[in-house]
Design a protein around this motif. Structure first.
Motif, short mmCIF file in Angstrom:
data_model
loop_
_atom_site.label_atom_id
_atom_site.label_comp_id
_atom_site.label_asym_id
_atom_site.label_seq_id
_atom_site.Cartn_x
_atom_site.Cartn_y
_atom_site.Cartn_z
N ASN A 280 0.83 -1.21 0.00
CA ASN A 280 0.00 0.00 0.00
C ASN A 280 0.86 1.26 0.00
OD1 ASN A 280 -2.57 -1.17 -0.07
ND2 ASN A 280 -2.73 -1.30 2.15
N LEU A 281 1.95 1.24 0.79
CA LEU A 281 2.85 2.40 0.82
C LEU A 281 3.56 2.59 -0.51
CD1 LEU A 281 4.41 2.21 4.40
CD2 LEU A 281 2.78 3.89 3.52
N ASP A 282 3.81 1.50 -1.24
CA ASP A 282 4.37 1.62 -2.59
C ASP A 282 3.34 2.22 -3.55
OD1 ASP A 282 6.92 0.66 -2.16
OD2 ASP A 282 6.42 -1.41 -2.65
N GLY B 113 -1.51 11.09 -0.86
CA GLY B 113 -2.61 10.14 -0.89
C GLY B 113 -3.03 9.68 0.49
N ARG B 114 -4.12 8.93 0.52
CA ARG B 114 -4.68 8.40 1.77
C ARG B 114 -4.88 6.90 1.67
NH1 ARG B 114 -6.13 11.92 -1.25
NH2 ARG B 114 -8.32 11.40 -1.32
N ILE B 115 -4.61 6.22 2.77
CA ILE B 115 -4.90 4.78 2.89
C ILE B 115 -5.90 4.64 4.03
CG2 ILE B 115 -3.98 2.47 3.33
CD1 ILE B 115 -1.19 3.68 2.51
N VAL C 12 10.12 -2.63 7.04
CA VAL C 12 9.22 -1.75 6.29
C VAL C 12 9.76 -0.33 6.36
CG1 VAL C 12 6.89 -0.81 6.12
CG2 VAL C 12 7.22 -3.20 6.78
N ASP C 13 9.94 0.28 5.20
CA ASP C 13 10.44 1.64 5.12
C ASP C 13 9.30 2.62 5.38
OD1 ASP C 13 11.59 4.05 4.52
OD2 ASP C 13 11.74 3.69 2.36
N ILE C 14 9.23 3.16 6.59
CA ILE C 14 8.16 4.10 6.91
C ILE C 14 8.51 5.52 6.46
CG2 ILE C 14 7.32 2.72 8.83
CD1 ILE C 14 8.66 4.75 10.72
N GLY C 15 9.70 5.69 5.89
CA GLY C 15 10.07 6.98 5.34
C GLY C 15 9.16 7.41 4.21
N ARG C 16 8.45 6.46 3.63
CA ARG C 16 7.52 6.79 2.55
C ARG C 16 6.37 7.67 3.05
NH1 ARG C 16 6.96 0.64 0.58
NH2 ARG C 16 7.34 0.42 2.82
N LEU D 110 6.75 10.23 4.93
CA LEU D 110 7.24 11.59 4.77
C LEU D 110 7.44 11.95 3.31
CD1 LEU D 110 9.90 11.79 7.65
CD2 LEU D 110 7.54 12.59 7.65
N ARG D 111 8.07 11.04 2.57
CA ARG D 111 8.38 11.35 1.17
C ARG D 111 7.12 11.55 0.35
NH1 ARG D 111 12.20 7.20 2.12
NH2 ARG D 111 10.99 5.67 0.93
N LYS D 112 6.08 10.79 0.67
CA LYS D 112 4.83 10.89 -0.08
C LYS D 112 3.79 11.78 0.60
CE LYS D 112 5.07 6.48 -2.56
NZ LYS D 112 4.27 5.35 -3.07
#
Length: 342
Positions: free
Chosen positions: A238-240, A246-248, A263-267, A269-271
């Protein structure tokens, strides 16, 4: 003249309080509920099945404190009695044909339910179809608009595309001018079914990495809104797949509730993306009532003229409740399972 109300009724019960489908049985000595406050007593014609019913049957669903132990939250039927109370919503009479949403108790001959959560049954719709609307369509409305903040032109991904909530969501997004509507499903048959309802494209999660396929389909942008019932096993994908800003919206944990591995939770911030969980049954009556009003104002006319469909996979008798639960557990359905009070 108001119909005579019995003291006891038939209702679906569970041997020892919880168990598998074989533990379900009809208890003919269940007391008829007594309406209080804003509640009406409704004689039920049909009720809808939902996945939360399976979890509650197994003792794995947190039931609201005020809810009866009897399963079921959506139904259609006829008002059998109304208390003389100022809390009762105006415009209702004994004998009115209705459908609605309750905190529990719909697997029965009678239910006590707030008049604020009832809807007049249109003559154009069958009892069975009406029994399949309240929980699924209100949940989809909540996820799409209140939590997901969907706007015209945005793209949306509905996981479990052939589930009843996603069937509703596909049609709601279509009518509100979605830029693209994507789904995941377990078979090409289910994907084709979703496309007939208005989905732009589907991804078979059993045959590949759906998140990579979605990114390819969107030229790497991703999707603006993801409505997810799967949970942990889709968290990374989902983060990809989510687009920038966007929203999940998470509504369930069919794939578990513990995320495993790195799991890269930096996404986040980046997204600049948002992950938010939500539920409907735990909401108060005022919150649910606003969603009911939105359903009546925006969706009901489209049910009447046929723009919105409620696909019913199969109708059972209440006495066939074990078979109905077993079919839902098979994950082979495309649409609602309904029980008629026989």
């Amino acid at each position: 003249m108001a119909p005579s109300i019995p003291k006891t009724m038939r209702a679906v019960d569970i041997h020892n309080g919880k168990g598998d489908a074989s533990a379900l049985y009809i208890n003919s000595e269940t007391p008829v509920p007594t309406p209080t406050g804003s509640q009406a007593l409704v004689k039920i014609h049909s009720f809808g099945l939902n996945r939360m019913d399976l979890l509650q049957r197994e003792g794995q669903y947190p039931v609201p404190p005020s809810a009866p132990s009897t399963l079921g939250v959506e139904f259609s039927g006829t008002i059998a009695s109304l208390p003389d109370s100022p809390a009762v919503e105006h415009g209702w009479s004994v004998g009115d044909e209705v459908f609605g949403l309750a905190y529990g108790g719909a697997y029965a001959e009678y239910i006590a339910v707030s008049t604020h959560m009832l809807i007049h049954k249109p003559g154009e719709l069958s009892w069975e179809v009406c029994a399949g609307i309240p929980e699924t369509w209100i949940t989809a409305t909540q996820a799409l608009f209140l939590i997901g903040e969907f706007k015209q032109g945005q793209s949306v991904l509905w996981h479990a595309g052939a589930s009843s909530v996603s069937i509703a969501g596909i049609q709601l997004a279509r009518e509100e001018g979605a830029g693209a509507i994507y789904v995941t499903a377990s078979s090409e048959e289910k994907i084709s079914f979703c496309e007939e309802l208005g989905a732009t494209r589907g991804f078979n999660y059993k045959e590949g990495d759906w998140s990579k396929e979605l990114l390819d389909a969107t030229d790497g942008k991703g999707v603006d809104l993801i409505v997810d019932f799967v949970g942990a096993s889709y968290f990374n994908q989902n983060l990809d797949a989510v687009a920038k800003d966007g929203r999940i919206v998470n509504l369930g944990f069919l794939g578990g509730n513990v995320v495993k591995g790195d799991v890269d939770i930096g996404r986040f911030l980046r997204k600049r993306c948002r992950f938010e969980g939500s539920s409907l049954r735990s909401r108060d009556e005022e919150y649910q009532g606003k969603l009911r009003d939105q359903l009546v104002e925006h969706a009901l006319p489209r049910f009447k003229d046929g723009r919105f469909k409620v696909p019913v996979e199969k109708v059972f008798k209440m006495s066939e409740i074990k078979e109905a639960h077993e079919l839902m557990e098979s994950n082979k359905t495309k649409g609602k399972l309904i029980c008629r009070v026989d």
